[in-house]
Motif scaffolding. Structure first.
Motif, PDB file in Angstrom:
ATOM      1  N   PRO A  56     -23.726 -14.403-109.964  1.00  0.00           N
ATOM      2  CA  PRO A  56     -23.271 -13.077-109.475  1.00  0.00           C
ATOM      3  C   PRO A  56     -24.336 -11.979-109.610  1.00  0.00           C
ATOM      4  O   PRO A  56     -24.197 -10.899-109.018  1.00  0.00           O
ATOM      5  N   VAL A  57     -25.398 -12.237-110.370  1.00  0.00           N
ATOM      6  CA  VAL A  57     -26.420 -11.187-110.570  1.00  0.00           C
ATOM      7  C   VAL A  57     -27.182 -10.972-109.251  1.00  0.00           C
ATOM      8  O   VAL A  57     -27.559 -11.934-108.588  1.00  0.00           O
ATOM      9  N   THR A  58     -27.345  -9.707-108.866  1.00  0.00           N
ATOM     10  CA  THR A  58     -28.079  -9.454-107.621  1.00  0.00           C
ATOM     11  C   THR A  58     -29.390  -8.701-107.850  1.00  0.00           C
ATOM     12  O   THR A  58     -30.352  -8.918-107.124  1.00  0.00           O
ATOM     13  N   ASP A  59     -29.397  -7.807-108.799  1.00  0.00           N
ATOM     14  CA  ASP A  59     -30.697  -7.174-109.057  1.00  0.00           C
ATOM     15  C   ASP A  59     -30.926  -6.934-110.552  1.00  0.00           C
ATOM     16  O   ASP A  59     -29.990  -6.871-111.359  1.00  0.00           O
ATOM     17  N   ASN A  75     -29.208 -15.165-122.231  1.00  0.00           N
ATOM     18  CA  ASN A  75     -27.944 -15.551-121.598  1.00  0.00           C
ATOM     19  C   ASN A  75     -27.661 -14.612-120.430  1.00  0.00           C
ATOM     20  O   ASN A  75     -27.891 -13.402-120.513  1.00  0.00           O
ATOM     21  N   TRP A  76     -27.141 -15.194-119.344  1.00  0.00           N
ATOM     22  CA  TRP A  76     -26.865 -14.366-118.165  1.00  0.00           C
ATOM     23  C   TRP A  76     -25.828 -13.287-118.446  1.00  0.00           C
ATOM     24  O   TRP A  76     -25.802 -12.255-117.779  1.00  0.00           O
ATOM     25  N   GLY A  81     -24.065 -11.442-115.790  1.00  0.00           N
ATOM     26  CA  GLY A  81     -23.780 -12.721-115.148  1.00  0.00           C
ATOM     27  C   GLY A  81     -22.726 -13.506-115.917  1.00  0.00           C
ATOM     28  O   GLY A  81     -22.001 -12.963-116.762  1.00  0.00           O
ATOM     29  N   LYS A  82     -22.649 -14.795-115.582  1.00  0.00           N
ATOM     30  CA  LYS A  82     -21.714 -15.665-116.276  1.00  0.00           C
ATOM     31  C   LYS A  82     -22.265 -16.013-117.647  1.00  0.00           C
ATOM     32  O   LYS A  82     -23.429 -15.779-117.939  1.00  0.00           O
ATOM     33  N   ASN A 123     -28.025 -21.852-113.587  1.00  0.00           N
ATOM     34  CA  ASN A 123     -28.481 -20.832-114.539  1.00  0.00           C
ATOM     35  C   ASN A 123     -29.969 -20.558-114.415  1.00  0.00           C
ATOM     36  O   ASN A 123     -30.572 -19.977-115.281  1.00  0.00           O
ATOM     37  N   ILE A 124     -30.567 -20.948-113.299  1.00  0.00           N
ATOM     38  CA  ILE A 124     -32.019 -20.850-113.183  1.00  0.00           C
ATOM     39  C   ILE A 124     -32.480 -19.456-112.743  1.00  0.00           C
ATOM     40  O   ILE A 124     -31.736 -18.711-112.069  1.00  0.00           O
ATOM     41  N   ILE A 125     -33.681 -19.075-113.161  1.00  0.00           N
ATOM     42  CA  ILE A 125     -34.394 -17.961-112.522  1.00  0.00           C
ATOM     43  C   ILE A 125     -35.831 -18.429-112.350  1.00  0.00           C
ATOM     44  O   ILE A 125     -36.476 -18.868-113.306  1.00  0.00           O
ATOM     45  N   ALA A 126     -36.276 -18.428-111.117  1.00  0.00           N
ATOM     46  CA  ALA A 126     -37.582 -18.994-110.812  1.00  0.00           C
ATOM     47  C   ALA A 126     -38.505 -17.918-110.279  1.00  0.00           C
ATOM     48  O   ALA A 126     -38.097 -17.063-109.491  1.00  0.00           O
ATOM     49  N   PHE A 127     -39.768 -17.983-110.729  1.00  0.00           N
ATOM     50  CA  PHE A 127     -40.764 -16.990-110.333  1.00  0.00           C
ATOM     51  C   PHE A 127     -41.836 -17.706-109.518  1.00  0.00           C
ATOM     52  O   PHE A 127     -42.586 -18.514-110.048  1.00  0.00           O
TER      53      PHE A 127
END
Lengths: 398, 249
Positions: A56-59, A75-76, A81-82, A123-127
């Motif tokens: 659910p996170v957008t920015d 943690n999100w 986030g969740k 649960n990923i965040i990729a750069f």
């Protein structure tokens, strides 16, 4: 003769016009470059942050991004986030997950593999560089990459101009460092400066004055790097020993050097103000049975008070803009100072130290120009105040 | 005699500014000192509250007596003398303080701390200087807000507050307009009941209007000293006559 005079007049007019225009151009250039920062994206140019589209996170703001990459946010749910731990994927880590063959020649399979990882891990965040994400579709979404905002700059508590993926340009530690060092310097310089000014204008005879005054003017002519060198070699070790601290490069050390550098300004301007007290006013005081000291602190100092205030403000202006000496002795830690025996970094020192390594036209470069604008506004306000005060002084003596 | 000078000689370095001056000024009179610029009349006036003390390379011989005492005697305290001999200067020069603080200044620097007494003296002095009615509602405003004439009367009030017996005035009206000048002159007239006044002036009419006695100085000498009426109607000395009638100076 007449023609010569006209010619000279024209030349003077020209040179004043050129001077004004050059100054104006410099200011315009400064602000134009500086405000470019607010048109730059938060995440480094050419890169993007990608997450699972179910997230659910957008920015994210720059500070949150920095905390995620520093492992401070794990943690999100901390950022809306969740409740699941954050899986951080940096660009180079992809090579330890997939072999070069799997990624293909010229990495043509990389976008697909990325999408796979993102869809498998909610649960990923990729750069990643944007070129490996040619089209963004489910299950991948990109974190909205907004421009750096004015609040990020003005209220930012951290100055980390080279962190990836999103550098932090918080001005607060630098402003606090600058103000701390400058005001402390004035606090130290004022009693001495005023003391010397009073001595020179009221007590010293002409012979003594004729010797001290040029010496003080000489003090103003010493290059600031020499002061910095002196500070580094002499004052830093002394502060280190006396304060029993691990490093002598502190805000206090910087203030001591700045105090010495501000002394000539404070002394000569306040001495002029004191000497401008009309003789008749002093004589009236003596004629009423006042002693010399009573006359000095009850009549001369109040009369010169606006000149003395102007001296203080110009002294602060001198201290705020000083670069080299401060750069050499304050240790340059860009953190919010909690005591005067901590390392601080001032705005001019930051510009001088970092401009060389900031790529031209980049966000870091723009941020440094914006610092220049802030410094310019500081000194502008100070000179306006001193102008107002000295105008008051002239109307009083008239 | 309130003020006496006995064979006064005064030098600024090599310049002989005052040459053998003898004068005796009775109490409760107004004495005008007149003469061309640079004749020494101001220098002479300033001897009586020792304002010339700080001038470098100056030298004085002879005796200056105030109330029978030689004020250059070693036992004389300068600040005590100045409490007794007040001075008003050429230009109105109030201190950068409120009207009230200006008048209270002399008392405060002389160690008076009784607030009630100070307030009384401030009012009395302002009344005596004919300024009270104009400033009683704005005592705590800056003295710079007053007009030039009012400022000069404030300076007179300031000098009166420490209750001197002698008042020295160095061209007190020369920087003022005619109306303010006439107010100051009236004031001087009233003040002589309580004070002995010596006034230096460039203005011959003023000397004639306000003074009982007049001294005429030229080139550092006291040429003539007599009753004002006699001086202006029938001067003994030809130089005095020339100066008064405007043929010289």
């Amino acid at each position: 003769m007449k023609i010569l005079e006209r010619l000279l007049e024209g030349m003077f007019k020209m040179s004043s016009a050129i001077t004004s225009i050059v100054i104006l151009l410099i200011i315009i250039f400064l602000f134009k470059e500086g405000f470019g920062l607010f048109r730059s994206p938060v995440v480094e140019k050419g890169y993007g942050l990608y997450i699972n589209s179910k997230n659910p996170v957008t920015d994210l703001n720059p500070t949150q991004i920095k905390q995620i990459f520093d492992g401070e946010i794990e943690n999100w749910n901390e950022i809306g986030g969740k409740d699941e731990s954050i899986y951080l994927l940096r660009f180079d880590e992809i090579f330890s997950i997939y072999s070069d063959e799997e990624l293909g020649e010229n990495y043509q399979f990389l976008p697909q593999k990325l999408n796979n990882i993102i869809s498998e891990n909610s649960n990923i965040i990729a750069f990643f560089p944007k070129k490996f994400m040619p089209e963004i579709s489910s299950p991948t979404k990109e974190i909205a990459n907004k421009n750096i905002g004015i609040p990020d700059f003005i209220y930012g508590k951290e100055w980390l101009p080279t962190t990836t993926p999103s550098p932090l340009f918080g001005i607060i530690p630098l402003v606090l460092g600058t103000l701390l060092v400058s005001f402390l310097a004035i606090l130290i310089a004022l009693p001495f400066g005023l003391g010397v000014a009073i001595y020179l204008s009221e007590i010293a005879n002409n012979k003594v004055r004729g010797m001290i005054r040029p010496a003080i003017e000489l003090l103003a002519g010493i290059p600031s790097v020499v002061y910095g060198f002196f500070g580094l070699v002499i004052i830093v070790p002394i502060v280190q020993k006396m304060g029993n601290i691990s490093a002598g490069e502190t805000a206090f050390t910087g203030s001591l050097i700045l105090a010495i550098m501000a002394l000539p300004t404070i002394i000569s301007i306040s001495e002029d103000a004191l000497r401008n007290t009309p003789l008749a006013l002093r004589e009236s005081s003596y004629a009423l049975g006042a002693t010399q000291w009573q006359t000095i602190y009850k009549v001369v100092i109040p009369f010169a008070s606006s000149g003395i205030s102007a001296a203080i403000i110009l002294g602060i202006g001198r201290a705020i803009g000083e670069t080299m000496a401060v750069l050499m002795v304050t240790g340059n830690g860009a953190v919010i100072p909690h005591s005067i025996f901590e390392s601080v970094r001032t705005i001019p020192a930051t510009i001088a130290a970092e401009l060389g390594e900031a790529p031209m036209g980049g966000t870091h470069y723009q941020a440094l120009f914006l610092l220049g604008c802030v410094l310019f506004l500081f000194t502008l306000v100070l000179s306006i105040i001193s102008e107002i005060i000295s105008n008051k002084q002239t109307s009083k003596s008239a | 005699m309130m003020i006496e000078a006995k064979n006064i000689n005064f030098y600024y370095g090599n310049f002989h500014a005052l040459k053998g001056i003898n004068i005796a000024i009775p109490a409760n009179t107004v004495t005008a000192l007149i003469g061309p610029s640079g004749c020494g009349k101001s220098t002479f006036l300033r001897l009586f509250n020792r304002m010339n003390d700080t001038i470098e390379n100056a030298k004085l011989t002879g005796e200056c007596l105030v109330n029978g005492q030689n004020i250059y005697d070693k036992t004389v305290q300068v600040d005590a003398l100045r409490k007794n001999v007040g001075m008003v200067f050429q230009k109105p020069n109030p201190f950068p303080k409120s009207i009230y603080e200006n008048v209270a200044y002399g008392l405060k620097v002389n160690g008076v701390s009784d607030k009630k007494y100070i307030a009384e003296r401030v009012e009395q002095s302002l009344v005596a200087a004919a300024l009270w009615d104009e400033v009683k509602d704005k005592l705590h405003q800056s003295a710079f807000a007053l007009s030039g004439g009012q400022q000069q009367r404030l300076c007179i009030a300031r000098a009166l507050a420490i209750s001197p017996s002698v008042l020295l005035m160095d061209e007190p009206a020369s920087a003022l307009d005619p109306i303010s000048t006439s107010k100051i002159e009236e004031l001087i007239h009233g003040l002589k009941e309580k004070y002995t006044i010596v006034i230096v002036t460039h203005n011959m009419q003023q000397a004639a209007r306000v003074s009982d006695k007049t001294g005429f100085f030229m080139y550092g000498e006291l040429i003539e000293y007599s009753d004002t009426k006699k001086m202006f109607l029938n001067p003994e000395n030809i130089q005095t006559q020339n100066y008064i009638t405007g043929r010289f100076g």
